[in-house]
Scaffold this motif. Structure first.
Motif, PDB file in Angstrom:
ATOM      1  N   ASP A  10       5.682  14.976  -0.335  1.00  0.00           N
ATOM      2  CA  ASP A  10       5.112  14.755  -1.667  1.00  0.00           C
ATOM      3  C   ASP A  10       5.446  15.918  -2.594  1.00  0.00           C
ATOM      4  OD1 ASP A  10       3.103  16.801  -1.345  1.00  0.00           O
ATOM      5  OD2 ASP A  10       1.797  15.376  -0.323  1.00  0.00           O
ATOM      6  N   LYS A  52       0.820  -1.214   0.000  1.00  0.00           N
ATOM      7  CA  LYS A  52       0.000   0.000   0.000  1.00  0.00           C
ATOM      8  C   LYS A  52       0.855   1.266   0.000  1.00  0.00           C
ATOM      9  CE  LYS A  52      -3.954  -2.129   2.375  1.00  0.00           C
ATOM     10  NZ  LYS A  52      -4.734  -2.168   3.644  1.00  0.00           N
ATOM     11  N   ILE A  53       1.957   1.255   0.759  1.00  0.00           N
ATOM     12  CA  ILE A  53       2.837   2.427   0.790  1.00  0.00           C
ATOM     13  C   ILE A  53       3.445   2.662  -0.584  1.00  0.00           C
ATOM     14  CG2 ILE A  53       5.001   3.324   1.728  1.00  0.00           C
ATOM     15  CD1 ILE A  53       4.272   1.810   4.359  1.00  0.00           C
ATOM     16  N   GLN A 104      -3.222  11.013   2.553  1.00  0.00           N
ATOM     17  CA  GLN A 104      -4.301  10.152   3.055  1.00  0.00           C
ATOM     18  C   GLN A 104      -4.046   8.690   2.705  1.00  0.00           C
ATOM     19  OE1 GLN A 104      -4.821  13.069   1.341  1.00  0.00           O
ATOM     20  NE2 GLN A 104      -5.374  14.255   3.183  1.00  0.00           N
ATOM     21  N   GLU A 105      -3.640   8.428   1.474  1.00  0.00           N
ATOM     22  CA  GLU A 105      -3.355   7.046   1.073  1.00  0.00           C
ATOM     23  C   GLU A 105      -2.129   6.512   1.801  1.00  0.00           C
ATOM     24  OE1 GLU A 105      -3.004   6.840  -3.169  1.00  0.00           O
ATOM     25  OE2 GLU A 105      -5.062   7.535  -3.527  1.00  0.00           O
ATOM     26  N   PHE A 106      -1.143   7.379   2.011  1.00  0.00           N
ATOM     27  CA  PHE A 106       0.060   6.964   2.742  1.00  0.00           C
ATOM     28  C   PHE A 106      -0.297   6.554   4.171  1.00  0.00           C
ATOM     29  CE2 PHE A 106       3.638   8.147   5.546  1.00  0.00           C
ATOM     30  CZ  PHE A 106       4.610   7.304   5.048  1.00  0.00           C
ATOM     31  N   TYR A 108       7.372  11.762   5.747  1.00  0.00           N
ATOM     32  CA  TYR A 108       6.695  11.759   4.443  1.00  0.00           C
ATOM     33  C   TYR A 108       6.920  13.099   3.753  1.00  0.00           C
ATOM     34  CZ  TYR A 108       2.526  12.501   1.436  1.00  0.00           C
ATOM     35  OH  TYR A 108       1.674  12.788   0.406  1.00  0.00           O
ATOM     36  N   SER A 137       0.915   4.492  -2.702  1.00  0.00           N
ATOM     37  CA  SER A 137       0.290   5.721  -2.198  1.00  0.00           C
ATOM     38  C   SER A 137       0.641   6.927  -3.060  1.00  0.00           C
ATOM     39  CB  SER A 137       0.740   5.987  -0.763  1.00  0.00           C
ATOM     40  OG  SER A 137       0.341   4.940   0.090  1.00  0.00           O
ATOM     41  N   GLN A 138      -0.380   7.768  -3.282  1.00  0.00           N
ATOM     42  CA  GLN A 138      -0.208   8.953  -4.114  1.00  0.00           C
ATOM     43  C   GLN A 138      -0.366  10.265  -3.345  1.00  0.00           C
ATOM     44  OE1 GLN A 138       0.200   8.651  -8.027  1.00  0.00           O
ATOM     45  NE2 GLN A 138       1.196   7.070  -6.771  1.00  0.00           N
ATOM     46  N   GLY A 141      -1.892   3.237   4.254  1.00  0.00           N
ATOM     47  CA  GLY A 141      -0.922   2.155   4.087  1.00  0.00           C
ATOM     48  C   GLY A 141      -0.108   1.923   5.335  1.00  0.00           C
TER      49      GLY A 141
END
Length: 828
Positions: free
Chosen positions: A472, A444-445, A452-454, A470, A448-449, A457
């Protein structure tokens, strides 16, 4: 005539010796080389669905391009097996407690302890509970490994198998299973967890010390050192708060039965930090990570790029960074939108429970006034060159009885200063002995985009509990702590507790939503270095055993001092900083102490003006290290058990930093002498001993005193490299090499002051990711991509790592292609 005859004979003998030497050399060369992987051309792989391309750069780092998810991870499994199968084989035998199958009777006790923990049984449960996507990925990864094994056996796999054949001629590697990937996470959890050791140490110290003295040796986290997250765990920044409870970062000596299996050592930990665009030259974040692990050969990491071409909903992977041989995916790195880094949390997730045993039945224990049957499991341990051994493992409601097989607690009643029942056993409750979702977290990590997705995961990254930073490409930075953290009914996990009542039971785990997190802090940066995550206002106990924050303090200082326009080059300098903060604290005291001996005065003067950078060529660094080692021994050796002498870790930084403020403390007095010593006398004694040692081991010429001459690193093969047989060790080991840095320094090359100056843990890799331009990111690891001795990529990263050099983390396909030294096509 006789002379001529002798001459001919000698000539024939010489020719014969030469021929034999050439034949042997050729045989050795063939044995060494024929396990090296094919890196170019074409290989047919049964099971592939479409063509896969593998491009390797000058350092052997592969970028894998596939058209579907199955092929991508099958190819990763194949490439891992090409480069590192011996390492993978060894680690899976640790994970399942099957080392004696490979190495014979010498590893039987290790296997008994590992079977007691029962990681393989836990992993089987995880397989049953695993989601379909993760299972399919791990199966494709295993298929890739097994496809390689189908065409490679024995010395065709690795040189180590040729040597093992002499010791264990019947050994043959079995096919790879999902189980073998999952037990990797358990091994890492053990490698990163030391609060069991600290629980034991506290108990043993109570035998000869008062509880107040134990608290002085394991003091609270410093109030002036950073915490990661403030404001009750939600939001905040690096600040100055006190964490409740006694805190420790002790790593006592690994039990002898585990000496082959694990690289645990003083200084196991990591640094990571992330800087927002408001402080960088590009206006985009920079993320840095360097995990500190035990010294080993080959490196624990394998750098790789995993790319779907094209990236689609059906094949959504586009990720690069550092993987573990034996595990699918990328553990630390970046994809096309986000980057992440990891450090060890130091969470208290292990508790020893003292179980009352029925004197009439060793397989019963007391629970709330009643005798209860233990669960009994029989393990059959195969031993190379000998008969198999049956072992019965006893389980309580808290977990396995480890006092049957874990050496440090076998005679606990004789060493510990706590009350024990007449008939007792010690059971271990530990999160790693329960099913985990680690494998799905990695998947999942990688996908991740966004933040929230990170976080979704990372939620699954439950064991081992870690600190994640983290960043982005939109400019966001964040921190999230995941992990199973127990909420205890009572007690703080610092000492073994009674298991016969419900008073100390684990009630639940802290809910993920209540775990510490921060997103886009005002400070513009987040630092974690195994230091305290939260302050005293956080309602739950996470740990009483943080690292004491000297590395975190120094990293925060360097970022704050730079203020703005920070570049990747600036972060490189931060990552390899050698400043010793305890030296900065106590050298001024040492310089004020008079010496009547002119020889000592001259050496003392060499510390004047030192910038406290423990560089490899530093004379002052060598003097201070020797002084530090003797200072710890002269202060504490008279009162501490032999196995628990000061190691010089961050905990001892904190102890000494407070103790020097009390020049007449009882700790300075050596109880074995008739006089009462004070601080200055012990400083004088330790300094004189240090100078004697340096003159004896290096030279009387102080210009030849360099820290790197004492502080060396030897990269040892975890198995045969520790055989004790010099020719075999010479095949697989590399070193010694002079090293900079030290314990609790940002460049964390840890050493054990109770032993010698040898590096026992180190930054196993360094990574700096530029969110403004992925191709501007850089990295290095300790040894090289290959696990094959004498292969060009076996040790080609050692010198760059030592010299603080980095290589580009290639990303764009055109960059990878233009830098490709080898190109391999995998054909269905």
């Amino acid at each position: 005539m006789q002379k001529l005859f002798k001459s001919k004979i000698l000539k024939l003998i010489s020719i014969s010796i030469l021929v034999v030497t050439l034949v042997i050399s050729s045989a050795i060369a063939y044995t060494i080389r024929h396990s090296w992987p094919q890196e170019s051309g074409k290989i047919t792989l049964p099971g592939l669905q479409a063509q896969v391309e593998v491009q390797r750069d000058q350092l052997g780092i592969p970028h894998i391009y596939a058209q579907n998810t199955h092929d991508l991870f099958m190819a990763q499994g194949y490439i891992h097996a090409q480069d590192r199968f011996w390492q993978m084989d060894f680690w899976r035998h640790i994970g399942s407690g099957r080392l004696a199958e490979m190495f014979g009777q010498s590893q039987l006790n290790t296997d008994k302890f590992l079977r007691t923990l029962g990681w393989a049984r836990v992993a089987q449960t995880e397989i049953q509970q695993m989601d379909t996507e993760t299972r399919n990925i791990l199966q494709a990864y295993a298929d890739g490994i097994n496809t390689y094994l189908a065409d490679h056996q024995n010395s065709a796999l690795s040189l180590e198998y040729a040597v093992l054949k002499l010791l264990n001629p019947n050994y043959k590697p079995e096919p790879w299973q999902l189980l073998h990937t999952l037990t990797w996470g358990k091994v890492m959890s053990y490698d990163l967890g030391d609060n069991l050791d600290t629980e034991i140490e506290r108990s043993i110290l109570l035998k000869t010390l008062t509880s107040q003295q134990v608290d002085q040796l394991i003091p609270p986290y410093p109030a002036d050192h950073p915490v990661v997250v403030g404001h009750g765990g939600q939001g905040g920044h690096v600040g100055q708060r006190r964490q409740r409870g006694d805190l420790s970062s002790l790593s006592p000596p690994t039990p002898h039965t585990l000496s082959l299996a694990f690289g645990r050592g003083d200084g196991i930990g990591s640094n990571n930090w992330v800087i927002s665009g408001q402080r960088t030259a590009t206006g985009k974040p920079i993320l840095a990570n360097d995990p500190h692990l035990g010294v080993q050969m080959p490196s624990i990491w394998h750098e790789v790029g995993l790319h779907c071409l094209p990236k689609t909903a059906a094949c959504p992977y586009d990720v690069a960074g550092f993987s573990f041989p034996g595990m699918a995916g990328v553990i630390i790195g970046h994809n096309d939108r986000i980057s992440w880094g990891v450090t060890n949390l130091e969470a208290d997730v292990m508790d020893l429970f003292i179980e009352k045993i029925n004197p009439n039945n060793p397989n019963q224990y007391e629970v709330n006034g009643k005798w209860v049957d233990m669960e009994l499991l029989t393990e059959n341990i195969q031993v190379a060159g000998s008969q198999s051994v049956a072992q019965t493992v006893r389980y309580t409601r808290h977990g396995p009885i480890i006092s049957d097989t874990f050496a440090p607690v076998k005679n606990f009643h004789q060493t510990a200063g706590i009350n024990l029942p007449a008939n007792y056993a010690l059971a271990l409750r530990w999160t790693a002995l329960e099913p985990s979702t680690l494998a799905s977290a990695i998947v999942k990590i990688n996908l991740s985009q966004n933040w929230q997705e990170f976080r979704a995961g990372v939620r699954d990254f439950d064991v081992p509990a870690q600190n994640f930073v983290y960043a982005d490409i939109d400019g966001n930075i964040g921190y999230q702590m995941p992990g199973k953290i127990p909420v205890r009914k009572s007690g703080d996990g610092r000492y073994p507790v009674p298991g016969w009542t419900d008073e100390f039971e684990w009630q639940e785990y802290i809910q993920f939503e209540k775990l510490p997190t921060v997103f886009n802090p005002e400070s513009g940066y987040i630092v974690t270095a195994n230091n305290a995550v939260i302050g005293k206002d956080y309602p739950y106990l996470i740990s009483s055993e943080w690292d004491y924050g000297f590395r975190a303090q120094r990293i925060a200082e360097m970022i704050a001092a730079k203020k703005n326009s920070i570049t990747v080059a600036d972060v490189e300098k931060m990552q390899v900083d050698n400043k010793n903060l305890i030296a900065e604290n106590i050298v001024p005291i040492l310089l004020q102490i008079p010496f009547s001996n002119s020889r000592l005065e001259k050496v003392q003067h060499l510390l004047v003006g030192w910038d406290f950078q423990q560089n490899s060529d530093s004379t002052a660094g060598a003097i201070f290290a020797a002084f530090w080692k003797h200072l710890l021994a002269d202060t504490f050796a008279d009162q501490l058990p032999q196995g628990y002498l000061p190691t010089g870790s961050s905990r001892w930084f904190a102890v000494i930093r407070e103790l020097v403020k009390q020049p007449n403390s009882n700790w300075w007095d050596n109880y074995k002498t008739p006089v009462v010593e004070n601080r200055d006398q012990i400083f004088q004694q330790a300094f004189a001993e240090a100078v004697d040692e340096l003159e004896g081991s290096l030279s009387k010429d102080t210009s030849r005193w360099h820290w790197g001459n004492l502080h060396t690193v030897t990269f040892r093969n975890q198995t045969l490299g520790k055989s004790g047989i010099a020719p075999i060790e010479a095949l697989f080991n590399r070193g010694p090499f002079p090293s900079a840095g030290g314990s609790s320094i940002v460049n964390a090359t840890g050493w054990n002051a109770a032993k010698d100056y040898t590096v026992v843990s180190l930054p196993s890799m360094r990574m700096i990711v530029d969110l403004a331009n992925w191709d501007n990111s850089v990295a290095i690891q300790t040894t090289g991509q290959s696990g094959h001795a004498f292969h060009r990529h076996y040790d080609d990263m050692i010198q760059p790592w030592r010299q603080f050099k980095y290589h580009p983390m290639l990303w764009q396909p055109e960059k990878v292609a233009s830098n490709a030294a080898k190109s391999l096509m995998l054909i269905p």
